[in-house]
Design an enzyme around this catalytic site. Structure first.
Site, short mmCIF file in Angstrom:
data_model
loop_
_atom_site.label_atom_id
_atom_site.label_comp_id
_atom_site.label_asym_id
_atom_site.label_seq_id
_atom_site.Cartn_x
_atom_site.Cartn_y
_atom_site.Cartn_z
N ARG A 361 5.22 3.64 1.69
CA ARG A 361 4.61 4.90 1.76
C ARG A 361 5.27 5.81 2.87
NH1 ARG A 361 -1.07 2.40 2.22
NH2 ARG A 361 -1.31 1.40 0.06
N VAL A 362 6.03 5.06 3.77
CA VAL A 362 6.61 6.05 4.75
C VAL A 362 8.35 5.75 4.89
CG1 VAL A 362 4.68 6.26 6.24
CG2 VAL A 362 6.16 4.42 6.79
#
Lengths: 498, 112
Positions: A361-362
């Site tokens: 996600r990051v």
């Protein structure tokens, strides 16, 4: 004789006999690693107790009349009626540079027979995670050395990336590869083995030592034979050791192998402490158990030292069931997951990463420009391939376009295969992935792609090593490097014979 | 300030109201247990190697009562194994000012 007395005097130099103030209670009940104590009205949660056999205990339940504690260590010699001393301290573990290269238990005591550890500091095992103001976004990549991950599911420093899959699908292998890939960096690695077989831990240590990666690694072991309390503590202890380096502004990587067994250990303790049980007999705070641990992974801003803790928790699923209690909990806590599948593993795709269901996600913010450029295209092609793969068996009835997509996807899948001790630098990864996605392997059969890519790498390393050096250094895919790669790969293809 | 009589009446009334008069003996035994605990709370157990004289006893009571902030009674024990000094226990708090403990400290220090 005189010298002996002198030595004694030297040792006792500065000693002044003093009285001590302490709080004592007495043991009411002992069993299954749990002790019930009366008295100690002022005991605090998570306070350390000292038993008369020298073992330590940890307060986990405060009832009206009694307190419940778990024994950390030897249970032998603890009997009901004995006195228990409250130390007034919270649990701490030793930390420091001297811990590197060592194998310790959940209390930081050495297990490797290399003598006592001269620690620099004692770190609190339970600590609040870094606050919002001290943090910074994840933007520096953590190179795992594994193509499938660095290209498609990039991990950044300070991220929490879950590795999830059934037994024997290569979960630990990916974590250990990542540790091995850090040997030439400043990164401190901590491998926490929870409820693992001691033989597996020994094997891992031997591998890390052989690959020269043990020197900047701390191994925290609470094996399957350790008390549940120690298995419960191990990940927190490991994180405390990492926080020492965080304070120094350094980057660290911590692997929790694995949190399923950690949850089992905590369930055992909770049931024995007679806490009410919930779903799958886990206690009510099993979510908090893992969320407070994984929140401690962070990347701090420059004002607070700029260090980071990257966490790679591992979860073992049963028969691919990711919707079980603990897997869903940890999936929701982490910043993405690497999903390993038994089917892929047995069909020879190793690492068995399911690139469709795995996400980071990051991490994409942390991916290097060079890799982003070559992998962006690959991601799309792989997803098209997955959609069409089901039709692959009717190859003769398909139109030219579809056939091509399936073939390319197959080749891309091939290029992502990698051996368990084979690690690739950024430049090497970019070269291989680029060459295949640009279609330089199109004339080959799918099964030959792997061998071809290995030979290609060898060729480029000898004929024009500056390509890889440049990529590793600059981390961007400049026109100059592109032209060089093009030339090198074309030359190689002209000479390549199977 | 309610008198003890009023409180006792109150308890009886409550039990009657709830139809629990039969559990009065249990309530009384619980209250007396509580009283015993309270008493223990106010007792300082003192271990010495030799008997204390009355002057020392008074001093100790005064000091301890000031330290713990409540009037304490003392319960004396003679224990020769402590060699010298004094061991005081009030509730779960222990003040260990004994020679045997000092010797143990020396031992721990040398073993390190």
């Amino acid at each position: 004789m005189a010298s002996f007395i002198e030595e004694l005097e030297q040792h006792l130099n500065g000693y002044k006999p003093t009285g001590v103030l302490k709080h004592v209670g007495s043991i009411l009940e002992v069993g299954d690693g749990i002790v019930t104590v009366t008295g100690l009205d002022n005991a605090k949660m998570a306070e350390v107790l000292r038993f008369s056999n020298g073992s330590y205990g940890l307060v986990l339940n405060l009832n009206r009349e009694t307190i419940g504690a778990v024994v950390l260590g030897e249970l032998e010699g603890i009997e009901s009626g004995q006195q228990v001393e409250a130390t007034g301290q919270l649990l701490e573990v030793p930390a420091g540079e001297a811990m590197l290269g060592r194998i310790v238990n959940a209390l930081g005591q050495p297990l490797d027979g290399k003598g006592p550890i001269k620690h620099e500091k004692m770190m609190s095992v339970e600590k609040m995670a870094a606050g919002v103001i001290t943090r910074k976004a994840v933007e520096v990549p953590l190179q795992t050395g594994v193509k499938a991950i660095d290209a498609l599911i990039p991990i950044g420093r300070g991220q929490r990336e879950l590795i999830i899959g059934d037994r024997q699908t290569g979960k630990s292998t990916i974590a250990i590869q990542t540790i091995m890939n850090q040997k030439e960096t400043e990164m401190v690695c901590i491998y926490v083995a929870i409820g693992q077989k001691a033989s597996f831990v020994a094997q891992t240590v031997a591998l890390l030592e052989k690959e020269g990666a043990l020197a900047n690694t701390i191994i925290v072991v609470a094996d399957a034979a350790s008390a549940a309390a120690l298995q419960y503590l191990a990940p927190y202890s490991g994180t405390a050791m990492a926080e020492y380096f965080l304070e120094k502004g350094r980057d660290s990587l911590i692997v929790y192998d694995d949190l399923s067994k950690h949850a089992w250990a905590y369930r055992q303790m909770s049931l024995l402490l007679r806490r009410p049980s919930g779903r799958e007999a886990y206690p009510g705070d099993v979510f908090y158990l893992h969320s407070r641990l994984l929140e401690r992974a962070c990347r701090l801003n420059e004002k607070y030292g700029g260090g980071s803790i990257t966490a790679l928790p591992i979860i073992e699923t049963q028969a691919g069931d990711v919707s079980a209690y603990i897997p869903t909990n940890v999936i929701s806590i982490t910043d993405g997951q690497i999903y390993l599948e038994a089917d892929l593993f047995y069909s020879g795709i190793r690492p068995a990463v399911n690139v469709g269901t795995s996400v980071s996600r990051v991490g994409s913010a942390a991916q290097t420009k060079a890799m982003k450029k070559v992998a962006g295209k690959m991601k799309i092609e792989l997803s098209q391939y997955r959609e069409l793969a089901a039709f692959a068996q009717f190859a003769s009835d398909l139109d030219e376009m579809t056939k091509k997509t399936i073939e390319r996807g197959g080749r891309l899948t091939e290029i992502l295969k990698q051996g368990p001790t084979e690690l690739l630098s950024l430049g090497e990864q970019v070269l291989q992935v680029w060459a295949v996605s640009e279609g330089y392997a199109n004339s080959l059969a799918k099964t030959d792609v792997q061998a071809w890519s290995v030979k290609l790498l060898e060729y480029v390393k000898t004929s024009s090593p500056e390509i890889i050096e440049k990529l590793n250094k600059e981390k961007v895919l400049s026109d100059e490097v592109l032209a060089m790669m093009k030339k090198a790969v074309e030359e190689f293809n002209n000479t390549y014979v199977k | 300030m309610q008198t003890a009589q009023e409180i006792a009446d109150g308890i009886l009334m409550l039990l009657e109201k709830r139809g629990l008069t039969h559990s009065l003996p249990e309530v009384i035994s619980l209250l007396s247990e509580h009283q015993a605990a309270q008493k223990k709370f106010n007792i300082a157990i003192i271990r010495t190697a030799i008997e204390l004289n009355s002057n020392e006893r008074d001093m100790i009571v005064e000091e301890l009562s000031a330290l713990f902030g409540r009037q304490l009674q003392i319960e004396e024990h003679i224990d020769e194994t402590i060699i010298g000094g004094m061991y005081i226990q009030v509730g779960d708090t222990v003040l260990d000012y004994t020679v045997s403990n000092n010797l143990k400290q020396v031992q721990d220090r040398l073993e390190k």
